[in-house]
Design a protein around this motif. Structure first.
Motif, PDB file in Angstrom:
ATOM      1  N   ASN A  44      43.458  26.241 -25.444  1.00 34.52           N
ATOM      2  CA  ASN A  44      43.094  25.030 -24.727  1.00 34.52           C
ATOM      3  C   ASN A  44      41.821  25.257 -23.910  1.00 34.52           C
ATOM      4  N   ASP A  45      41.713  26.415 -23.269  1.00 31.47           N
ATOM      5  CA  ASP A  45      40.485  26.758 -22.530  1.00 31.47           C
ATOM      6  C   ASP A  45      39.299  26.831 -23.492  1.00 31.47           C
ATOM      7  N   LEU A  46      39.528  27.407 -24.669  1.00 25.45           N
ATOM      8  CA  LEU A  46      38.478  27.509 -25.685  1.00 25.45           C
ATOM      9  C   LEU A  46      38.030  26.123 -26.129  1.00 25.45           C
ATOM     10  N   ASP A  47      38.979  25.224 -26.355  1.00 26.41           N
ATOM     11  CA  ASP A  47      38.638  23.858 -26.775  1.00 26.41           C
ATOM     12  C   ASP A  47      37.740  23.183 -25.744  1.00 26.41           C
ATOM     13  N   HIS A  48      38.033  23.360 -24.470  1.00 25.82           N
ATOM     14  CA  HIS A  48      37.202  22.763 -23.412  1.00 25.82           C
ATOM     15  C   HIS A  48      35.807  23.372 -23.411  1.00 25.82           C
TER      16      HIS A  48
ATOM     17  N   ILE B  96      29.571  23.493 -25.721  1.00 20.33           N
ATOM     18  CA  ILE B  96      28.744  24.134 -26.739  1.00 20.33           C
ATOM     19  C   ILE B  96      28.359  23.123 -27.814  1.00 20.33           C
ATOM     20  N   ASN B  97      29.301  22.265 -28.206  1.00 18.01           N
ATOM     21  CA  ASN B  97      29.022  21.278 -29.248  1.00 18.01           C
ATOM     22  C   ASN B  97      28.010  20.230 -28.800  1.00 18.01           C
ATOM     23  N   VAL B  98      27.957  19.930 -27.513  1.00 16.55           N
ATOM     24  CA  VAL B  98      26.930  19.015 -27.005  1.00 16.55           C
ATOM     25  C   VAL B  98      25.550  19.623 -27.250  1.00 16.55           C
ATOM     26  N   ALA B  99      25.414  20.925 -27.012  1.00 20.43           N
ATOM     27  CA  ALA B  99      24.141  21.600 -27.241  1.00 20.43           C
ATOM     28  C   ALA B  99      23.811  21.675 -28.734  1.00 20.43           C
ATOM     29  N   LEU B 100      24.823  21.797 -29.593  1.00 18.96           N
ATOM     30  CA  LEU B 100      24.609  21.921 -31.037  1.00 18.96           C
ATOM     31  C   LEU B 100      24.403  20.580 -31.737  1.00 18.96           C
ATOM     32  N   LYS B 101      24.672  19.478 -31.074  1.00 18.91           N
ATOM     33  CA  LYS B 101      24.622  18.160 -31.715  1.00 18.91           C
ATOM     34  C   LYS B 101      23.311  17.893 -32.465  1.00 18.91           C
ATOM     35  N   PRO B 102      22.143  18.240 -31.917  1.00 24.16           N
ATOM     36  CA  PRO B 102      20.898  17.986 -32.662  1.00 24.16           C
ATOM     37  C   PRO B 102      20.791  18.755 -33.988  1.00 24.16           C
ATOM     38  N   THR B 103      21.555  19.815 -34.154  1.00 26.08           N
ATOM     39  CA  THR B 103      21.504  20.602 -35.388  1.00 26.08           C
ATOM     40  C   THR B 103      22.330  19.980 -36.507  1.00 26.08           C
ATOM     41  N   GLY B 104      23.200  19.028 -36.171  1.00 24.09           N
ATOM     42  CA  GLY B 104      24.075  18.418 -37.165  1.00 24.09           C
ATOM     43  C   GLY B 104      25.315  19.243 -37.460  1.00 24.09           C
ATOM     44  N   HIS B 105      25.573  20.249 -36.618  1.00 21.06           N
ATOM     45  CA  HIS B 105      26.739  21.109 -36.785  1.00 21.06           C
ATOM     46  C   HIS B 105      27.574  21.111 -35.510  1.00 21.06           C
ATOM     47  N   TYR B 106      28.831  21.497 -35.656  1.00 21.36           N
ATOM     48  CA  TYR B 106      29.679  21.688 -34.487  1.00 21.36           C
ATOM     49  C   TYR B 106      30.715  22.752 -34.805  1.00 21.36           C
ATOM     50  N   LEU B 107      31.322  23.290 -33.756  1.00 24.13           N
ATOM     51  CA  LEU B 107      32.329  24.344 -33.873  1.00 24.13           C
ATOM     52  C   LEU B 107      33.689  23.786 -33.505  1.00 24.13           C
ATOM     53  N   LYS B 108      34.707  24.266 -34.212  1.00 23.56           N
ATOM     54  CA  LYS B 108      36.062  23.805 -33.962  1.00 23.56           C
ATOM     55  C   LYS B 108      37.014  24.990 -34.083  1.00 23.56           C
TER      56      LYS B 108
ATOM     57  N   ARG C 262      39.348  34.295 -26.502  1.00 21.50           N
ATOM     58  CA  ARG C 262      38.194  34.864 -25.790  1.00 21.50           C
ATOM     59  C   ARG C 262      37.157  35.421 -26.779  1.00 21.50           C
ATOM     60  N   GLU C 263      37.622  36.064 -27.849  1.00 23.39           N
ATOM     61  CA  GLU C 263      36.701  36.570 -28.875  1.00 23.39           C
ATOM     62  C   GLU C 263      35.993  35.415 -29.586  1.00 23.39           C
ATOM     63  N   CYS C 264      36.724  34.334 -29.816  1.00 24.95           N
ATOM     64  CA  CYS C 264      36.131  33.157 -30.449  1.00 24.95           C
ATOM     65  C   CYS C 264      35.102  32.507 -29.540  1.00 24.95           C
ATOM     66  N   LEU C 265      35.345  32.487 -28.243  1.00 21.12           N
ATOM     67  CA  LEU C 265      34.359  31.943 -27.313  1.00 21.12           C
ATOM     68  C   LEU C 265      33.089  32.782 -27.337  1.00 21.12           C
ATOM     69  N   GLU C 266      33.230  34.087 -27.351  1.00 20.07           N
ATOM     70  CA  GLU C 266      32.057  34.963 -27.421  1.00 20.07           C
ATOM     71  C   GLU C 266      31.270  34.696 -28.707  1.00 20.07           C
ATOM     72  N   ALA C 267      31.972  34.544 -29.824  1.00 22.19           N
ATOM     73  CA  ALA C 267      31.311  34.254 -31.098  1.00 22.19           C
ATOM     74  C   ALA C 267      30.625  32.891 -31.061  1.00 22.19           C
ATOM     75  N   ALA C 268      31.253  31.902 -30.426  1.00 20.04           N
ATOM     76  CA  ALA C 268      30.662  30.562 -30.313  1.00 20.04           C
ATOM     77  C   ALA C 268      29.384  30.614 -29.484  1.00 20.04           C
ATOM     78  N   ASN C 269      29.414  31.349 -28.385  1.00 21.92           N
ATOM     79  CA  ASN C 269      28.219  31.486 -27.551  1.00 21.92           C
ATOM     80  C   ASN C 269      27.104  32.205 -28.310  1.00 21.92           C
ATOM     81  N   ASN C 270      27.465  33.241 -29.055  1.00 19.85           N
ATOM     82  CA  ASN C 270      26.477  33.973 -29.857  1.00 19.85           C
ATOM     83  C   ASN C 270      25.878  33.080 -30.933  1.00 19.85           C
ATOM     84  N   TYR C 271      26.707  32.262 -31.567  1.00 18.43           N
ATOM     85  CA  TYR C 271      26.216  31.339 -32.596  1.00 18.43           C
ATOM     86  C   TYR C 271      25.244  30.344 -31.969  1.00 18.43           C
TER      87      TYR C 271
END
Length: 80
Positions: A10-14, A19-31, A66-75
């Motif tokens: 749930n924390d990751l989803d928030h 992160i997805n707001v920042a990625l919106k111009p790329t046409g991609h998002y993370l889930k 937490r590992e997924c959040l780190e990967a999302a930030n790196n992406y």
């Protein structure tokens, strides 16, 4: 900043919302999705706010939230 003892999906989803707001111009998002006791982070093409989910392009990470959040930030940092 002190680290919370537990970081949940749930924390990751928030966090992915920001992160997805920042990625919106790329046409991609993370889930994130729960898979057999772990968390999977996937890259999608399209607009996640439309509700139909877009098209899953590939998996980015499987592990703890937490590992997924780190990967999302790196992406995000690698794309922007």
């Amino acid at each position: 900043m002190a680290r919370r003892a537990r970081f949940t999906k749930n924390d990751l989803d928030h966090a992915l919302n920001d992160i997805n707001v920042a990625l919106k111009p790329t046409g991609h998002y993370l889930k994130a999705a729960s898979r057999n006791g772990y968390t999977g982070l996937d890259l999608y093409s399209g607009d996640g706010s439309l509700g139909h989910g877009g098209k899953c392009l590939r998996n980015i990470e499987c592990g703890t939230p937490r590992e997924c959040l780190e990967a999302a930030n790196n992406y995000r940092d690698g794309v922007l």
